[in-house]
Design a protein around this motif. Structure first.
Motif, PDB file in Angstrom:
ATOM      1  N   PHE A  93      25.126  43.746  43.728  1.00  0.00           N
ATOM      2  CA  PHE A  93      25.816  44.996  44.171  1.00  0.00           C
ATOM      3  C   PHE A  93      26.944  44.684  45.205  1.00  0.00           C
ATOM      4  CE2 PHE A  93      26.336  48.284  47.701  1.00  0.00           C
ATOM      5  CZ  PHE A  93      26.783  49.205  46.878  1.00  0.00           C
ATOM      6  N   THR A  94      26.465  43.702  46.105  1.00  0.00           N
ATOM      7  CA  THR A  94      27.421  43.184  47.082  1.00  0.00           C
ATOM      8  C   THR A  94      28.634  42.502  46.724  1.00  0.00           C
ATOM      9  OG1 THR A  94      25.541  42.879  48.634  1.00  0.00           O
ATOM     10  CG2 THR A  94      27.522  41.754  49.227  1.00  0.00           C
ATOM     11  N   PHE A  95      28.332  41.689  45.699  1.00  0.00           N
ATOM     12  CA  PHE A  95      29.748  40.926  45.054  1.00  0.00           C
ATOM     13  C   PHE A  95      30.570  41.993  44.532  1.00  0.00           C
ATOM     14  CE2 PHE A  95      31.656  38.902  41.345  1.00  0.00           C
ATOM     15  CZ  PHE A  95      32.297  37.875  41.972  1.00  0.00           C
ATOM     16  N   LEU A  96      30.010  43.051  43.771  1.00  0.00           N
ATOM     17  CA  LEU A  96      30.864  43.919  43.102  1.00  0.00           C
ATOM     18  C   LEU A  96      31.624  44.801  44.063  1.00  0.00           C
ATOM     19  CD1 LEU A  96      28.576  45.378  40.239  1.00  0.00           C
ATOM     20  CD2 LEU A  96      30.479  43.702  39.948  1.00  0.00           C
ATOM     21  N   LEU A  97      30.935  45.025  45.334  1.00  0.00           N
ATOM     22  CA  LEU A  97      31.609  46.052  46.424  1.00  0.00           C
ATOM     23  C   LEU A  97      32.579  45.180  47.012  1.00  0.00           C
ATOM     24  CD1 LEU A  97      31.606  48.877  47.931  1.00  0.00           C
ATOM     25  CD2 LEU A  97      29.772  47.627  49.367  1.00  0.00           C
ATOM     26  N   PHE A  98      32.539  43.956  47.376  1.00  0.00           N
ATOM     27  CA  PHE A  98      33.352  43.509  48.472  1.00  0.00           C
ATOM     28  C   PHE A  98      34.239  42.463  47.728  1.00  0.00           C
ATOM     29  CE2 PHE A  98      29.565  44.370  51.127  1.00  0.00           C
ATOM     30  CZ  PHE A  98      30.538  45.259  52.176  1.00  0.00           C
ATOM     31  N   PHE A  99      34.093  42.051  46.554  1.00  0.00           N
ATOM     32  CA  PHE A  99      34.923  40.967  45.846  1.00  0.00           C
ATOM     33  C   PHE A  99      35.522  41.735  44.599  1.00  0.00           C
ATOM     34  CE2 PHE A  99      36.207  37.431  43.224  1.00  0.00           C
ATOM     35  CZ  PHE A  99      36.952  36.898  44.068  1.00  0.00           C
ATOM     36  N   ALA A 100      34.678  41.885  43.675  1.00  0.00           N
ATOM     37  CA  ALA A 100      35.136  42.407  42.149  1.00  0.00           C
ATOM     38  C   ALA A 100      35.975  43.545  42.381  1.00  0.00           C
ATOM     39  CB  ALA A 100      33.954  42.519  41.408  1.00  0.00           C
ATOM     40  N   LEU A 101      35.436  44.533  42.966  1.00  0.00           N
ATOM     41  CA  LEU A 101      36.183  45.884  42.950  1.00  0.00           C
ATOM     42  C   LEU A 101      37.414  45.724  43.779  1.00  0.00           C
ATOM     43  CD1 LEU A 101      36.077  48.692  42.166  1.00  0.00           C
ATOM     44  CD2 LEU A 101      34.813  49.264  44.473  1.00  0.00           C
ATOM     45  N   PRO A 102      37.675  45.173  44.892  1.00  0.00           N
ATOM     46  CA  PRO A 102      38.875  45.094  45.563  1.00  0.00           C
ATOM     47  C   PRO A 102      39.880  44.334  44.942  1.00  0.00           C
ATOM     48  CG  PRO A 102      37.098  44.702  47.319  1.00  0.00           C
ATOM     49  CD  PRO A 102      36.390  44.603  45.951  1.00  0.00           C
ATOM     50  N   THR A 103      39.389  43.148  44.334  1.00  0.00           N
ATOM     51  CA  THR A 103      40.411  42.143  43.599  1.00  0.00           C
ATOM     52  C   THR A 103      40.796  42.765  42.293  1.00  0.00           C
ATOM     53  OG1 THR A 103      38.898  40.267  44.122  1.00  0.00           O
ATOM     54  CG2 THR A 103      40.535  39.983  42.338  1.00  0.00           C
ATOM     55  N   LEU A 104      39.835  43.682  41.631  1.00  0.00           N
ATOM     56  CA  LEU A 104      40.428  44.844  40.485  1.00  0.00           C
ATOM     57  C   LEU A 104      41.486  45.766  40.814  1.00  0.00           C
ATOM     58  CD1 LEU A 104      40.119  45.400  37.466  1.00  0.00           C
ATOM     59  CD2 LEU A 104      38.462  46.958  38.161  1.00  0.00           C
ATOM     60  N   CYS A 105      41.154  46.346  41.996  1.00  0.00           N
ATOM     61  CA  CYS A 105      42.307  47.347  42.391  1.00  0.00           C
ATOM     62  C   CYS A 105      43.387  46.792  42.873  1.00  0.00           C
ATOM     63  CB  CYS A 105      41.634  48.151  43.874  1.00  0.00           C
ATOM     64  SG  CYS A 105      40.113  48.883  43.737  1.00  0.00           S
ATOM     65  N   VAL A 106      43.321  45.739  43.459  1.00  0.00           N
ATOM     66  CA  VAL A 106      44.773  44.746  43.714  1.00  0.00           C
ATOM     67  C   VAL A 106      45.580  44.416  42.609  1.00  0.00           C
ATOM     68  CG1 VAL A 106      45.744  43.064  44.926  1.00  0.00           C
ATOM     69  CG2 VAL A 106      44.243  44.329  45.989  1.00  0.00           C
ATOM     70  N   ALA A 107      44.756  44.173  41.417  1.00  0.00           N
ATOM     71  CA  ALA A 107      45.288  43.696  40.079  1.00  0.00           C
ATOM     72  C   ALA A 107      45.959  44.642  39.621  1.00  0.00           C
ATOM     73  CB  ALA A 107      44.324  42.812  39.400  1.00  0.00           C
ATOM     74  N   VAL A 108      45.365  45.682  39.502  1.00  0.00           N
ATOM     75  CA  VAL A 108      45.765  47.116  38.764  1.00  0.00           C
ATOM     76  C   VAL A 108      47.004  47.658  39.517  1.00  0.00           C
ATOM     77  CG1 VAL A 108      45.450  49.347  38.104  1.00  0.00           C
ATOM     78  CG2 VAL A 108      43.699  47.902  37.959  1.00  0.00           C
ATOM     79  N   LEU A 109      46.996  47.616  40.915  1.00  0.00           N
ATOM     80  CA  LEU A 109      48.089  48.013  41.622  1.00  0.00           C
ATOM     81  C   LEU A 109      49.454  47.371  41.544  1.00  0.00           C
ATOM     82  CD1 LEU A 109      46.179  49.388  44.883  1.00  0.00           C
ATOM     83  CD2 LEU A 109      47.280  50.904  43.066  1.00  0.00           C
ATOM     84  N   THR A 110      49.283  45.915  41.399  1.00  0.00           N
ATOM     85  CA  THR A 110      50.456  45.092  41.441  1.00  0.00           C
ATOM     86  C   THR A 110      50.830  44.529  39.958  1.00  0.00           C
ATOM     87  OG1 THR A 110      49.041  43.093  41.490  1.00  0.00           O
ATOM     88  CG2 THR A 110      49.854  43.887  43.500  1.00  0.00           C
ATOM     89  N   PHE A 111      50.173  45.387  39.104  1.00  0.00           N
ATOM     90  CA  PHE A 111      50.295  44.924  37.546  1.00  0.00           C
ATOM     91  C   PHE A 111      51.999  45.101  37.061  1.00  0.00           C
ATOM     92  CE2 PHE A 111      50.325  45.966  32.994  1.00  0.00           C
ATOM     93  CZ  PHE A 111      49.967  44.627  32.516  1.00  0.00           C
ATOM     94  N   ASP A 112      52.203  46.365  37.672  1.00  0.00           N
ATOM     95  CA  ASP A 112      53.725  46.738  37.050  1.00  0.00           C
ATOM     96  C   ASP A 112      54.700  46.499  38.114  1.00  0.00           C
ATOM     97  OD1 ASP A 112      55.794  47.717  35.543  1.00  0.00           O
ATOM     98  OD2 ASP A 112      55.251  49.749  35.478  1.00  0.00           O
ATOM     99  N   GLY A 113      54.787  45.467  38.730  1.00  0.00           N
ATOM    100  CA  GLY A 113      55.948  45.149  39.505  1.00  0.00           C
ATOM    101  C   GLY A 113      55.570  45.596  41.156  1.00  0.00           C
ATOM    102  N   GLY A 114      54.412  45.683  41.346  1.00  0.00           N
ATOM    103  CA  GLY A 114      53.799  46.069  42.643  1.00  0.00           C
ATOM    104  C   GLY A 114      53.911  44.633  43.487  1.00  0.00           C
TER     105      GLY A 114
END
Length: 481
Positions: free
Chosen positions: A398-419
């Motif tokens: 849960f800690t790994f998902l909350l503090f590492f996996a989830l933020p990394t996934l969010c940034v990857a989605v937000l910067t996917f299309d030229g962000g």
């Protein structure tokens, strides 16, 4: 002192394992097949010698030697590595056969006995095949130093494979994965020629190559050795040997620090050994210790408490190295403080601009990863203390998902299309990658990681202090109660 007295000092596991191997029909059959294959190969060479091309004749000795090394290696893997692991897993899976349960022999002696017996068999196999190997010298294409160098270079690989197989077998799960062992064997055989090419073609770097090769394989063997003892030690101090090995790596780190102070300059050899071997290996051990600490028992067991030294200072040292979440947490903190102090003492006075020094930035990046791992560990421990029924592995995931996996996934989605990454880097503050690879922010990552470690350490300070006070000052009667 008589010979009978000396024989009593021999490791009983070594005697038992060696005797079993030399009386095993499968082992004797494998050795017979090895000798038959050696003889058959030389008969093929003899029959076809007159029809071979000039190029083949020039390399015939090398070809013969390589083929023999592969055959010898397969024999060693089958007899010494896979068979040792298979025997060990059978012992560990049946309580009535497990030495750690039915005898007073320590896990350290059990493992040493098994390793020494297999090393004896390895030497015996090479001794049997040696007359055939030296025939390759008379066939041309290879020198005696090359043959001796190859034979000595593969021994660390066989040793690491042996420790790997024993480590897997120590869990007592039947069906040791022989495919993994075989794959690593052929990979290891491929490392040796590459190592020899570097050794003979880089005369100026001879010492560097030898030191790097030996240290890396000794380190891996020691790591697997201490982890195996931790698994075997069912009722005792599981983490004691592992943390002692980490302390040994610290001594290596301090030795290199003194070496640099004497040099008063950042020479290439010193930088490479320091950065790629000493620091990296110690940081890896610290990270492993953090991950294991989460899965340890909350408090040390009664046997560990009963084995405490009488003097208070020695008890305090034993607490730092002993099993238990509190001691694991304290050991991780002390380790990172020592490493950080050594890095600052060695590198900072010698570097004019830290943002442009690649070696320093590489080490700082790995150090920041260790800090964030400690932060994740402490948050997971806080969760397990707040929710008593929460399993530690679930808290860690849960800690790994909350503090590492989830933020990394969010940034990857937000910067996917030229962000632009600069717009969202704040989302990654709970990960060691928020600086985006920019050297000027490397030290800032360490500072942020240290702040997060301190914040999550505050709720655990009382737990660590109470556990340490009990371990050091509590008497045996209080522990039993």
């Amino acid at each position: 002192m008589t010979l009978d007295d000396l024989s009593d000092r021999l490791n009983p596991v070594f005697i038992k394992e060696s005797r079993q191997v030399f009386h095993n029909k499968i082992v004797l059959g494998t050795l017979s097949l090895l000798l038959a294959a050696e003889l058959f190969m030389h008969l093929i060479i003899l029959v076809n010698y007159s029809t071979m091309s000039e190029n083949t004749l020039e390399e015939l000795g090398k070809i013969s030697f390589v083929i023999q090394q592969v055959m010898i290696g397969i024999s060693i893997v089958l007899i010494c590595v896979f068979r040792a692991g298979n025997t060990f897993v059978q012992e560990r899976s049946v309580a009535e056969l497990d030495y750690s349960r039915i005898s007073v022999i320590t896990p350290h002696k059990i493992l040493i006995g098994k390793v020494l017996s297999q090393l004896l068999i390895m030497v015996d196999i090479y001794t049997i095949a040696m007359p055939f190997m030296f025939i390759a010298y008379f066939l041309r294409g290879i020198s005696i130093p090359q043959m001796v160098g190859w034979s000595l270079a593969v021994f660390p690989i066989y040793l690491v494979l042996l420790f790997l197989c024993l480590f897997v077998a120590s869990f007592g799960k039947k069906g040791v994965n022989g495919g993994v062992v075989a794959l690593m064997f052929f990979f290891g055989q491929g490392v040796v020629p590459f190592f020899l090419v570097l050794l003979f073609e880089n005369g100026d770097d001879l010492v560097k190559i030898l030191v790097g090769y030996v240290i890396v394989f000794v380190y891996v063997a020691m790591l697997l050795y201490t982890l195996t003892i931790a698994v075997i030690n069912n009722f005792g101090n599981r983490m004691y040997w592992f943390r002692l090995q980490t302390a040994f790596q610290f001594f290596l780190l301090v030795f290199l620090t003194i070496l640099f102070a004497c040099m008063k300059s950042m020479q290439d050899f010193a930088v490479e050994v320091f950065s790629k071997l000493a620091v990296n290996l110690v940081l890896l051990l610290v990270i492993i210790n953090c991950l294991v600490t989460l899965m340890e028992r909350v408090e040390p067991g009664k046997r560990v408490m009963a084995e405490r030294p009488k003097r208070l200072f020695r008890r305090l040292l034993r607490f730092i190295f002993s099993s238990g979440r509190a001691s694991g947490l304290l050991f991780s903190w002390l380790s990172l403080i020592v490493i950080g102090g050594i890095l600052a003492a060695v590198f900072l006075p010698m570097i004019d601009d830290v943002s442009t020094n690649d070696v320093f930035l590489m080490i700082v990046g790995e150090y920041s990863v260790a800090l964030y791992i400690l932060f994740y560990l402490q948050f997971a421990l806080i969760l397990t203390r707040a929710f008593k029924k929460l399993k530690p592995e679930y808290a860690g995931v849960f800690t790994f998902l909350l503090f590492f996996a989830l933020p990394t996934l969010c940034v990857a989605v937000l910067t996917f299309d030229g962000g632009h990454f600069d717009e969202y880097w704040g989302l990654l503050l709970t990960t060691p990658i928020w600086f985006g690879g920019e050297g000027e922010y490397a030290l800032a990552v360490v500072v942020v990681g240290l702040i997060m470690c301190l914040l999550t350490a505050m709720p655990l300070f009382g737990f660590v202090y109470k556990s340490m006070k009990t371990f050091v000052f509590a008497e045996e009667k209080e522990v039993e109660e």
